[in-house]
Design an enzyme around this catalytic site. Structure first.
Site, mmCIF file in Angstrom:
data_model
loop_
_atom_site.group_PDB
_atom_site.id
_atom_site.type_symbol
_atom_site.label_atom_id
_atom_site.label_comp_id
_atom_site.label_asym_id
_atom_site.label_seq_id
_atom_site.Cartn_x
_atom_site.Cartn_y
_atom_site.Cartn_z
ATOM 1 N N ASP A 44 0.867 -1.176 0.000
ATOM 2 C CA ASP A 44 0.000 0.000 0.000
ATOM 3 C C ASP A 44 0.903 1.224 0.000
ATOM 4 O OD1 ASP A 44 -2.377 1.587 0.453
ATOM 5 O OD2 ASP A 44 -3.238 -0.209 1.373
ATOM 6 N N ASP A 73 -2.974 4.838 -2.275
ATOM 7 C CA ASP A 73 -4.014 5.306 -1.358
ATOM 8 C C ASP A 73 -4.385 6.777 -1.575
ATOM 9 O OD1 ASP A 73 -5.401 4.820 1.390
ATOM 10 O OD2 ASP A 73 -4.268 6.660 1.725
ATOM 11 N N GLU A 127 -6.571 4.249 -5.902
ATOM 12 C CA GLU A 127 -7.839 4.478 -5.204
ATOM 13 C C GLU A 127 -8.357 5.822 -5.694
ATOM 14 O OE1 GLU A 127 -9.789 4.664 -0.746
ATOM 15 O OE2 GLU A 127 -7.928 5.711 -1.154
ATOM 16 N N HIS A 147 -11.697 -2.890 2.731
ATOM 17 C CA HIS A 147 -11.633 -2.625 4.177
ATOM 18 C C HIS A 147 -12.288 -1.304 4.565
ATOM 19 C CE1 HIS A 147 -8.452 -0.273 2.464
ATOM 20 N NE2 HIS A 147 -8.324 0.385 3.588
ATOM 21 N N ASP A 148 -12.750 -0.532 3.592
ATOM 22 C CA ASP A 148 -13.395 0.750 3.875
ATOM 23 C C ASP A 148 -14.904 0.700 3.674
ATOM 24 O OD1 ASP A 148 -10.997 2.038 4.420
ATOM 25 O OD2 ASP A 148 -10.706 2.639 2.338
HETATM 26 C C1 NOJ Z 1 -8.106 5.156 2.098
HETATM 27 C C2 NOJ Z 1 -7.829 3.943 2.944
HETATM 28 O O1 NOJ Z 1 -8.296 2.817 2.279
HETATM 29 C C3 NOJ Z 1 -8.508 4.201 4.271
HETATM 30 O O2 NOJ Z 1 -8.562 3.051 5.060
HETATM 31 C C4 NOJ Z 1 -7.782 5.330 4.929
HETATM 32 O O3 NOJ Z 1 -8.458 5.681 6.116
HETATM 33 C C5 NOJ Z 1 -7.711 6.575 4.035
HETATM 34 N N1 NOJ Z 1 -7.419 6.270 2.665
HETATM 35 C C6 NOJ Z 1 -6.638 7.497 4.517
HETATM 36 O O4 NOJ Z 1 -5.369 6.940 4.267
#
Ligand code: NOJ
Length: 556
Positions: A98, A200, A259, A331-332
Site C-alpha cells: 500500500d 491510497d 484508489e 476494508h473501507d
Molecule cells: C483510504 C484507505 O483505504 C482508508 O482506510 C484510509 O483511512 C484513508 N485512505 C486514509 O489513508
C-alpha cells in the site's frame, strides 16, 4: 492495448491486522500471512495486496505511516517480510504494498522535524500556512471531520493541513525534493521484489496551494468537503502521477492500482490507458451510488437495477481505454452482499451469484478477505464495539444532526468500515481459529457456520465456487476471451437479473444471475454449454432458466 503481466490475473486484498495471528497477541501478522499462502494459492489468486504493515501509531490502522521503510513490530520484522516475498514468489503470487503518500503520520521524523523548525527543510514537505484573522487558512472540512487545519504545536498562528485525521499531515507534492524522496522509497521496495502498489487516497495530492475558501456545502457547518478542491485539481494530481509513472513504475513494469473516486468519462484514458496514471483503478461506481450525498448518514439503498446500471456504466467507460478493477468490497466498506443485495439473498446463494457476476467482468478483479466465504455485515449492538475512528466520528455527527442513539447505530450497522475488519474466520472453533489470544476486534457473528474449514469440506460452498471462478479465468480455452474480450450488458425483461456477454472474435460467453423472487428465462443467442452454475439452472437450447438466487456461466 499493450499486453502486461497483470492482465487476466485475479488479485486478493489482505487487511493484515485481521487475517491470521501467528503469535497469539490477537493481531494478525506477516508470519500469519506466510502460513496462509497455500490457502491463497489454492484459491488461485496471483496478485496479493497487503494493506499497510509499515511502522505506525495506528490512529487510522496503519494508514498513518511513521516510517515508510520499516515494518511495524506488531506485524513482525523485515526478515519476515522478505520471507513472505520469497515464499509468495515460489507460488507465483506477486505482492503489492500500500503506497500511502498523500499523508504520513504526525510521528514521522519529517513532521517532527518540521514542527521543531517551521522554517527548516522538512517544513516544506508539508503545507504550513498562516491563519487568517484568527481563523484557519480556509474552510475545507477533513474526510474524518473537522477542519483540514490544525495548529502546528507551539505556534500561535501557523497551521498544517490534513485531509484525513489530524495525525495524518498531508505531504506537499509541489516540493520536488519530497517527490524524489518518495520515488527513492518506492524504488527501494521494488528492488526488494515488490511487484507494485495500491495507491491510497492519491487524488488528494491535487491541491490548490493558495487554499482559497469554498462555497459551503449542504452539511450546514459553513465548511466544504476537501474533495471539492481535489475535484478541481485533477490536472495537478495527474501531472505528479505522470512523473511518478515515468520515473519509477513504468521503467520497472510495476503494477499500480489507484484508489480513485469520481472519474469523468472523458478522462478515464488518462488514468488507465497505456500512458495512464495507473495500471488500473478500482471500480467504485456502485459504492458511489450508495454514498452520493455529502452526509454519511444519508446513504441510499440500491435496487439491483441501480447496481447493475452502475456496473455497466463503468464497464462501458473502460471498454476503449484500459482495465478497471471490479470489487465487491474492501476494508473501507460494508460487506457487498449485505450492501447491494436484497435481504433474501444475504446468504450463500446470494454471495455465490454476486461472485459469478463480478469475477468475470472485464478487468482485474480484487477479492477482499472473507468475500470468498460470503461474509456478511456484523450486527453491532453498541458504539463501544466499533474500532474505526471514522465510525466514532460519524456516530457523533449523527447524534449532532438529531438522530437518536438507535438510529445512529443503525447508520453504522449499514455503513461502517468495521464490517469488513473483523478477524478472518478460519474455523468454527475458539476465536474462529484466528488467534490463540484475544482478537483485537470482535468476530463476525456467523463464524461458527461461515468459516474456511467448513467451506473447504463442502463442495457447494461459496469458497469452492470462488475457486472455480478463479480457475475458469485461467482455462486455456477461455483465458484470452475472459481477459481481452469485450463485455456488454445483455438486456433482459427482469428487474433483478444481471446478464452480460463477453466476446472475442467468434468466441462468446454469457454470465447471468437472478437476484429476484421469481424464475427468469433468458434467450442467449449462441449459448451452448454451461461451464459453471450455482443454484437451480437449466439450459435448453439457447434458453437459460434461472431459479431465484442462481447464476450461470455459459459458453457458445
Ligand atoms: C483510504 C484507505 O483505504 C482508508 O482506510 C484510509 O483511512 C484513508 N485512505 C486514509 O489513508
Amino acid at each position: 492495448m499493450q499486453q502486461q503481466w497483470w492482465h487476466g490475473k485475479t488479485a486478493y486484498q489482505i487487511y493484515p491486522k485481521s487475517f491470521y495471528d501467528s503469535n497469539g497477541d490477537g493481531i494478525g501478522d506477516i508470519k500469519g500471512i506466510i502460513a496462509k499462502l497455500p490457502y491463497l494459492h489454492a484459491l488461485g489468486i496471483e496478485i496479493l495486496w497487503i494493506s499497510p504493515i509499515y511502522k505506525s501509531p495506528f490512529v487510522d490502522n496503519g494508514y498513518d505511516i511513521a516510517d515508510y521503510q520499516a515494518i511495524d513490530p506488531t506485524f513482525g520484522t523485515m526478515e519476515d517480510f522478505d520471507e513472505l516475498l520469497a515464499r509468495a514468489k515460489e507460488l507465483g503470487i506477486a505482492i503489492i504494498m500500500d503506497l500511502v503518500v498523500n499523508h504520513c503520520s504526525s510521528e514521522h521524523e519529517w513532521f517532527k522535524r518540521a514542527c521543531a523548525n517551521p522554517h527548516g527543510e522538512e517544513a516544506s514537505y508539508f503545507y504550513f500556512r498562516e491563519g487568517v484573522d484568527g481563523h484557519a487558512p480556509n474552510n475545507l472540512r477533513a474526510n474524518f471531520g473537522g477542519s483540514v487545519w490544525d495548529k502546528v504545536p507551539g505556534q500561535d498562528n501557523l497551521y498544517y493541513c490534513h485531509f484525513f485525521a489530524k495525525e495524518q499531515p498531508d505531504l506537499n507534492w509541489f516540493n520536488p525534493k519530497l517527490r524524489q524522496k518518495i520515488y527513492q522509497m518506492i524504488n527501494w521496495w521494488l528492488d526488494k521484489g515488490v511487484a507494485g502498489f495500491r495507491i491510497d487516497a492519491i487524488m488528494s495530492i491535487g491541491k490548490d496551494p493558495t487554499f482559497p475558501n469554498y462555497t459551503p456545502d449542504a452539511l450546514g457547518d459553513g465548511m466544504c468537503a476537501c474533495g471539492a478542491m481535489n475535484a478541481q485539481c485533477n490536472d495537478v494530481a495527474t501531472r505528479f502521477l505522470q512523473e511518478m509513472q515515468a520515473t519509477v513504475f513504468r521503467p520497472r513494469r510495476a503494477f499500480t492500482v489507484g484508489e480513485v473516486f469520481s472519474l469523468q468519462e472523458d478522462n478515464l484514458a488518462d488514468f488507465i490507458g497505456d500512458e495512464g496514471n495507473f495500471s488500473t483503478i478500482f471500480d467504485f461506481g456502485p459504492r458511489q451510488c450508495v454514498c452520493n450525498h455529502c452526509a454519511y448518514y444519508a446513504y441510499d439503498k440500491l435496487t439491483i437495477a441501480q447496481y447493475r446500471a452502475a456496473l455497466f456504466k463503468s464497464q462501458r467507460q473502460a471498454a476503449h481505454c484500459g482495465f478497471i478493477a471490479p470489487v465487491i468490497e474492501n476494508h473501507d466498506e460494508p460487506r457487498g452482499v449485505s450492501c447491494y443485495l436484497p435481504p433474501m439473498w444475504h446468504n450463500a446463494a446470494g454471495a455465490k451469484a454476486l461472485g459469478t457476476i463480478i469475477m468475470l467482468l472485464r478487468g482485474i478483479p480484487f477479492i477482499y478477505q472473507g468475500q470468498e466465504l460470503g461474509m456478511l455485515n456484523v450486527q453491532f449492538n453498541s458504539i463501544d464495539e466499533f474500532n474505526d475512528l471514522q465510525s466514532v466520528e460519524e456516530y457523533r455527527r449523527c447524534l449532532q444532526h438529531g438522530l437518536s442513539k438507535t438510529e445512529a447505530l443503525a447508520v453504522l450497522n449499514a455503513q461502517a468500515r468495521d464490517h469488513a475488519r473483523t478477524p478472518m474466520p478460519w474455523t468454527g472453533g475458539a476465536q474462529a481459529g484466528f488467534t490463540l489470544g484475544q482478537p483485537w476486534m470482535r468476530l463476525q457473528q456467523d463464524y461458527p457456520q461461515v468459516n474456511v474449514a467448513a467451506q473447504d469440506k463442502d463442495p457447494n460452498s461459496v469458497l469452492q465456487h470462488y475457486r472455480r471462478l478463479v480457475a475458469l479465468k485461467k482455462e486455456p480455452s477461455l483465458q484470452q476471451l475472459l481477459t481481452y474480450g469485450s463485455c456488454e450488458e445483455v438486456d433482459t425483461p427482469y428487474e433483478a437479473v444481471i446478464c452480460y456477454r463477453r466476446t472475442l472474435d467468434s468466441q462468446i460467453l454469457y454470465v447471468a444471475a437472478n437476484f429476484g423472487e421469481w424464475d427468469a428465462t433468458l434467450h442467449l443467442p449462441g449459448a451452448r454449454t454451461m461451464s459453471l452454475s450455482t443454484g437451480k439452472v437449466q439450459l435448453q437450447g439457447d434458453k437459460l432458466h434461472l431459479d431465484p438466487g442462481s447464476s450461470a456461466v455459459i459458453v457458445g
